[in-house]
Design an enzyme around this catalytic site. Sequence first.
Site, short mmCIF file in Angstrom:
data_model
loop_
_atom_site.label_atom_id
_atom_site.label_comp_id
_atom_site.label_asym_id
_atom_site.label_seq_id
_atom_site.Cartn_x
_atom_site.Cartn_y
_atom_site.Cartn_z
N LYS A 174 26.83 9.40 29.37
CA LYS A 174 28.14 9.63 29.99
C LYS A 174 28.67 11.00 29.53
O LYS A 174 28.20 12.01 30.04
CB LYS A 174 29.08 8.47 29.66
CG LYS A 174 28.55 7.12 30.18
CD LYS A 174 29.59 6.02 30.13
CE LYS A 174 29.01 4.61 30.24
NZ LYS A 174 28.32 4.32 31.49
N SER B 104 35.93 -0.48 30.51
CA SER B 104 35.68 0.49 31.57
C SER B 104 36.35 0.17 32.90
O SER B 104 36.53 1.06 33.71
CB SER B 104 34.18 0.63 31.78
OG SER B 104 33.62 -0.60 32.20
N HIS C 80 32.79 4.67 26.61
CA HIS C 80 33.85 5.34 27.36
C HIS C 80 34.85 6.02 26.44
O HIS C 80 36.04 6.12 26.77
CB HIS C 80 34.54 4.35 28.31
CG HIS C 80 33.61 3.87 29.38
ND1 HIS C 80 33.35 4.58 30.54
CD2 HIS C 80 32.82 2.78 29.44
CE1 HIS C 80 32.47 3.94 31.27
NE2 HIS C 80 32.12 2.83 30.62
#
Length: 420
Positions: free
Chosen positions: A266, A207, A235
């Site tokens: 996310k 990340s 991610h």
Amino acid sequence: TQPRLAPWPARVVLRPSASTRSYAAVAEARAVLEGELDGIRAAGTWKAERIITSKQGPQINVDGSQRILNFCANNYLGLSSHPEVVQAGIDALKTYGAGLSSVRFICGTQDLHKNLEQKLAEFHEREDCILYASCFDANAGLFEVLLGPDDAVLSDELNHASIIDGIRLCRAKRLRYKHMDLSDLENKLKESQSSRMRLVVTDGVFSMDGDVAPLKGICDLAEQYGAMVFIDECHATGFLGARGRGTDELLGVMDKVHIVNSTLGKALGGAAGGYTVGPKPLIDLLRQRSRPYLFSNSLPPPVVGCATKAVELLLASNEIAQSMTAKTMRFRNNMTQAGFTIAGSAHPICPVMLGDARLASLMSDDMLKLGVYVIGFSYPVVPKGKARIRVQISAAHTDEDIDHCVDAFIQTGRKHGVIS
Ligand code: PLP
């Protein structure tokens, strides 16, 4: 009446009464904590929190300013405030209530939870899925259950903190290989051949740099040396790969990665929650033994409702994920042309490399004055001398938003002598 702290240092209290002793202990602890806090401030690594007064999205209200362009959320697909996702949360709240007041195995499992687990297993094309309150918990709960003292875990040195903590909790032999270094991984695999089982553990995407793990090479080595492969896809889930399945899809190794942990906090709606997908016996055992699952409350129904809708949207179409790629490349190309150095290659995490911690902090303050919210990262979050502003692109950004952000960077970059 309020108790008063002793006016002298706690250590010189000779025969304190029980209550005086506890006040002295508090005073001493307070002094120790203040010292720690002063140290963080002095090191320039204090993390201030800006207060947002709107919902999450490409434009937010922050610190009293209206409609600031937001380039630092993990809201990759813009689903955090997507009308259908929000409505699904409202519907789940009305139908299933605010929460379960229970862990899953007592009376905290609703059909809603089972449905989301089934959809996530389908999305990742794995046998089964188990939900956690966060991916931090999923990482904390996995390794201890899967691996014992006869096993070995081989972990990239830059893996996420939650993986590092999770591995600390397990009793397997621990081998840390150099970041994305396949030859070091191979050495460690050779070293661990006498172990009963081997597990290679890596973030799919790291990340801080937005760099993608060399999963093809990792899987080849794992096959050669008889190891399983685990990836953390926080991610990547929802937007990497042709159908947004993640790094394993992007690199063509979906059938060679055995266990995936990821987050609902996310791209998948951004509320909260995490999960593990993988072989059914593993998921069954996690339900029996994984401590963050067994001893923590069930995910609240509105959170499950939002995530379920996000997954349904992605199962139905990859249009949103694809629109993000074009925006990412627009930002990366325009910034590079302007003279900035952007780390990584094609990921929506676009670290604008600046080197100096103070410069990163000053520039992000100036960007906010120009209506763009970005955050500077410095040591210890990233290595010394590698401070950067981490820009994150979202499918919800318009081309105009991206261009505004690039213009603001050019203006502040010139002011601080980063570009000419
Ligand atoms: N793993 C990685 C790579 C992350 O970036 C994060 C969140 O920052 C986590 C795990 C933890 O995820 P969650 O926020 O769901 O606990």
